[in-house]
Write a protein that holds these residues in place. Structure first.
Motif, PDB file in Angstrom:
ATOM      1  N   VAL A   5     -23.913 -43.575  -9.879  1.00  0.00           N
ATOM      2  CA  VAL A   5     -25.350 -43.625  -9.623  1.00  0.00           C
ATOM      3  C   VAL A   5     -25.607 -43.008  -8.254  1.00  0.00           C
ATOM      4  CG1 VAL A   5     -27.367 -45.112  -9.333  1.00  0.00           C
ATOM      5  CG2 VAL A   5     -25.624 -45.700 -11.037  1.00  0.00           C
ATOM      6  N   LEU A   6     -26.353 -41.910  -8.222  1.00  0.00           N
ATOM      7  CA  LEU A   6     -26.704 -41.253  -6.968  1.00  0.00           C
ATOM      8  C   LEU A   6     -28.087 -41.754  -6.546  1.00  0.00           C
ATOM      9  CD1 LEU A   6     -25.532 -37.598  -7.719  1.00  0.00           C
ATOM     10  CD2 LEU A   6     -24.291 -39.405  -6.518  1.00  0.00           C
ATOM     11  N   ALA A   7     -28.103 -42.654  -5.570  1.00  0.00           N
ATOM     12  CA  ALA A   7     -29.337 -43.312  -5.141  1.00  0.00           C
ATOM     13  C   ALA A   7     -29.639 -42.913  -3.702  1.00  0.00           C
ATOM     14  CB  ALA A   7     -29.204 -44.834  -5.261  1.00  0.00           C
ATOM     15  N   LEU A   8     -30.450 -41.887  -3.562  1.00  0.00           N
ATOM     16  CA  LEU A   8     -30.820 -41.394  -2.236  1.00  0.00           C
ATOM     17  C   LEU A   8     -32.299 -41.626  -1.975  1.00  0.00           C
ATOM     18  CD1 LEU A   8     -29.047 -37.942  -1.937  1.00  0.00           C
ATOM     19  CD2 LEU A   8     -28.255 -40.155  -1.155  1.00  0.00           C
ATOM     20  N   VAL A  33     -21.976 -46.727  -6.926  1.00  0.00           N
ATOM     21  CA  VAL A  33     -23.270 -46.333  -6.377  1.00  0.00           C
ATOM     22  C   VAL A  33     -23.069 -45.557  -5.087  1.00  0.00           C
ATOM     23  CG1 VAL A  33     -25.491 -47.153  -5.482  1.00  0.00           C
ATOM     24  CG2 VAL A  33     -24.380 -48.362  -7.380  1.00  0.00           C
ATOM     25  N   GLY A  34     -23.690 -44.402  -4.991  1.00  0.00           N
ATOM     26  CA  GLY A  34     -23.793 -43.685  -3.735  1.00  0.00           C
ATOM     27  C   GLY A  34     -25.197 -43.846  -3.220  1.00  0.00           C
ATOM     28  N   ALA A  35     -25.370 -44.576  -2.123  1.00  0.00           N
ATOM     29  CA  ALA A  35     -26.704 -44.911  -1.625  1.00  0.00           C
ATOM     30  C   ALA A  35     -26.892 -44.384  -0.209  1.00  0.00           C
ATOM     31  CB  ALA A  35     -26.928 -46.422  -1.643  1.00  0.00           C
ATOM     32  N   GLY A  47     -22.942 -57.219  -5.429  1.00  0.00           N
ATOM     33  CA  GLY A  47     -21.556 -57.092  -5.849  1.00  0.00           C
ATOM     34  C   GLY A  47     -21.197 -55.741  -6.410  1.00  0.00           C
ATOM     35  N   LEU A  48     -22.016 -54.727  -6.141  1.00  0.00           N
ATOM     36  CA  LEU A  48     -21.739 -53.391  -6.654  1.00  0.00           C
ATOM     37  C   LEU A  48     -20.782 -52.643  -5.728  1.00  0.00           C
ATOM     38  CD1 LEU A  48     -25.384 -52.426  -7.664  1.00  0.00           C
ATOM     39  CD2 LEU A  48     -23.498 -52.883  -9.243  1.00  0.00           C
ATOM     40  N   ASP A  49     -20.012 -51.748  -6.309  1.00  0.00           N
ATOM     41  CA  ASP A  49     -19.155 -50.851  -5.546  1.00  0.00           C
ATOM     42  C   ASP A  49     -20.048 -49.739  -5.004  1.00  0.00           C
ATOM     43  OD1 ASP A  49     -17.099 -49.447  -4.446  1.00  0.00           O
ATOM     44  OD2 ASP A  49     -16.101 -48.972  -6.346  1.00  0.00           O
ATOM     45  N   VAL A  50     -20.276 -49.703  -3.697  1.00  0.00           N
ATOM     46  CA  VAL A  50     -21.235 -48.768  -3.110  1.00  0.00           C
ATOM     47  C   VAL A  50     -20.599 -47.993  -1.974  1.00  0.00           C
ATOM     48  CG1 VAL A  50     -22.167 -50.583  -1.605  1.00  0.00           C
ATOM     49  CG2 VAL A  50     -23.537 -48.538  -2.069  1.00  0.00           C
ATOM     50  N   VAL A  51     -20.956 -46.712  -1.890  1.00  0.00           N
ATOM     51  CA  VAL A  51     -20.467 -45.824  -0.838  1.00  0.00           C
ATOM     52  C   VAL A  51     -21.682 -45.227  -0.141  1.00  0.00           C
ATOM     53  CG1 VAL A  51     -19.164 -43.729  -0.335  1.00  0.00           C
ATOM     54  CG2 VAL A  51     -18.402 -45.261  -2.165  1.00  0.00           C
ATOM     55  N   ILE A  98     -19.560 -34.562  -4.833  1.00  0.00           N
ATOM     56  CA  ILE A  98     -18.409 -34.076  -5.605  1.00  0.00           C
ATOM     57  C   ILE A  98     -17.314 -35.131  -5.630  1.00  0.00           C
ATOM     58  CG2 ILE A  98     -16.541 -32.385  -5.637  1.00  0.00           C
ATOM     59  CD1 ILE A  98     -18.577 -30.330  -4.563  1.00  0.00           C
ATOM     60  N   GLN A  99     -17.026 -35.716  -4.481  1.00  0.00           N
ATOM     61  CA  GLN A  99     -16.010 -36.775  -4.420  1.00  0.00           C
ATOM     62  C   GLN A  99     -16.449 -38.004  -5.197  1.00  0.00           C
ATOM     63  OE1 GLN A  99     -14.970 -37.635  -0.367  1.00  0.00           O
ATOM     64  NE2 GLN A  99     -14.627 -35.506   0.177  1.00  0.00           N
ATOM     65  N   LEU A 100     -17.719 -38.353  -5.068  1.00  0.00           N
ATOM     66  CA  LEU A 100     -18.239 -39.568  -5.684  1.00  0.00           C
ATOM     67  C   LEU A 100     -18.209 -39.496  -7.212  1.00  0.00           C
ATOM     68  CD1 LEU A 100     -19.520 -42.190  -4.447  1.00  0.00           C
ATOM     69  CD2 LEU A 100     -21.738 -41.173  -4.979  1.00  0.00           C
TER      70      LEU A 100
END
Length: 419
Positions: A5-8, A33-35, A47-51, A98-100
């Motif tokens: 999930v790309l959350a910007l 999640v990428g936030a 509890g989400l895995d977020v970066v 790309i990494q995410l």
């Protein structure tokens, strides 16, 4: 299934996708999640895995160029500053994305990151799920919100605005996307849409707010995405702060005022003006400072309470009216609460929602650049009229009868991925 999930963006972009990510995880998916780096707390609380990825939009919007961005009223000026921001931050986000997305089996995004997400979905050969906060695809009923905030005379004219927007936007972003496609080993131009799997484009707004729109199965109207009761409880947001609850019950229902991420040049002067207007109208005021009024200290008096943030769905049912910047999330929450709205819009979809509420007879719309004490007093006074309040109550009843948007959206994603 492994879903990225790309959350910007601002809170109004990140929180809806966080709500969907949490529900998809509950459905058994492995969600990453990428936030935006300043908005990772809520995903972590759930509890989400977020970066943390991309840029801090709050910091960006507080720069001189960012403040100029939110005051632009023409499409070209808005796109010009947008692409400048993307040139500054987008290349780094491309590397991070790309990494995410490495090894993912589906990508979820909102409009802020859709240009990257669609390219990544093509490169990885995985399905794309896009989330639209406002009507953003060609239709006969409403024009593209960045081209015109009012419906045009014919269906053909409304549809033409989407082609116009696409052409103008591509003019500004093509070099950035050519570079990104080259980085991924793709040809400069994407293939014809018929050669790709059609994306699922979740229409994340209530049919009560945009009546008359019809889509096919790939563009289901799901309603606005917000935290479910379970996730509100998990994040410690399921009940009102006790002190705020006491203040709300100690007098007449207040007006909630917030300008979200809109830059306020002189927060102290704005607060003084709000206090004078509310005193003259005999209305109590609850002010959520958000980003725009950052620096204004929390405070409490019988007539005025200032807090950093509030959960709209919790607080608005206790309010008499709401004055805000016009983001999709607070617009939906205000209508759902059955109270009239004054929108003071700056950019993006905000003017659309302000004019839409005026057309529906449940609100008042002004541009934030035109806001003054007299304008605020006049708008808030109009929100007390009987006809407008009745219409707000009616629309609120309709929205509350709709199913929860996050639950509907997660089911649609499951159905699409299984197809």
């Amino acid at each position: 299934m492994r879903i990225t999930v790309l959350a910007l963006g601002s809170r109004g972009d990140v929180y809806p996708l966080t709500a969907l990510a949490a529900e998809l995880a509950r459905h058994g998916h492995e969600v990453l999640v990428g936030a935006s780096m300043n908005l990772v707390d809520l995903p972590r609380q759930l509890g989400l895995d977020v970066v943390p990825v991309g840029w801090n939009q709050q910091s960006m919007m507080q720069t001189e160029r960012g403040r100029e961005w939110v005051t632009k009223s023409t499409l070209d000026s808005f796109l010009q500053i947008t692409i400048e921001a993307y040139r500054d931050y987008g290349r780094r986000f491309g590397d991070e994305a790309i990494q995410l997305t490495a090894g993912c089996e589906a990508i979820v995004c909102a409009v802020v990151s859709e240009q990257w997400a669609a390219t990544l979905a093509e490169a990885h050969d995985v399905p794309l799920i896009a989330y639209d906060l406002t009507p953003s695809r060609p239709n006969d009923v409403v024009p593209h919100p960045l081209v015109s905030v009012d419906p045009l005379p014919t269906p053909e004219a409304n549809r033409a605005t989407y082609l116009h927007y696409t052409r103008r936007a591509w003019r500004y972003r093509r070099d950035l996307m050519f570079d990104f496609r080259r980085q991924l080993g793709l040809p400069p131009m994407p293939p014809h849409p018929k050669q790709l799997r059609r994306p699922l484009e979740l229409q994340g707004y209530s049919p009560t707010l945009v009546p008359g729109l019809t889509w096919d199965a790939y563009r289901p109207i799901v309603g606005d995405l917000r935290l479910t009761p379970d996730d509100l409880h998990r994040a410690g947001m399921s009940t009102l702060d006790p002190e705020l609850a006491r203040w709300l019950s100690a007098g007449e229902p207040p007006a909630l005022l917030t300008f979200g991420s809109t830059h306020v040049a002189d927060p102290a002067a704005m607060m003084a003006g709000i206090e004078r207007v509310c005193r003259s109208l005999g209305v109590r005021a609850l002010v959520a400072t958000g980003w725009g009024l950052a620096g204004v200290a929390p405070s409490t008096s019988p007539q005025l309470r200032v807090v950093p943030y509030v959960d709209y769905d919790l607080v608005l049912p206790h309010c008499a009216m709401v004055v805000h910047h016009g983001s999709a999330s607070i617009t939906a929450a205000g209508v759902r609460a059955g109270i009239p709205t004054m929108v003071c819009s700056s950019y993006a979809d905000q003017p659309f929602w302000g004019r839409q509420l005026e057309r529906l007879g449940a609100g008042v719309h002004v541009r934030f650049t035109d806001l003054s004490e007299d304008v605020l007093r006049s708008g808030m006074s109009h929100l007390t009229t009987a006809a407008l309040r009745r219409r707000a109550v009616q629309l609120g009843e309709q929205m509350r009868a709709e199913p929860h948007g996050t639950l509907v959206a997660a089911d649609e994603v499951d159905k699409y991925l299984a197809g």
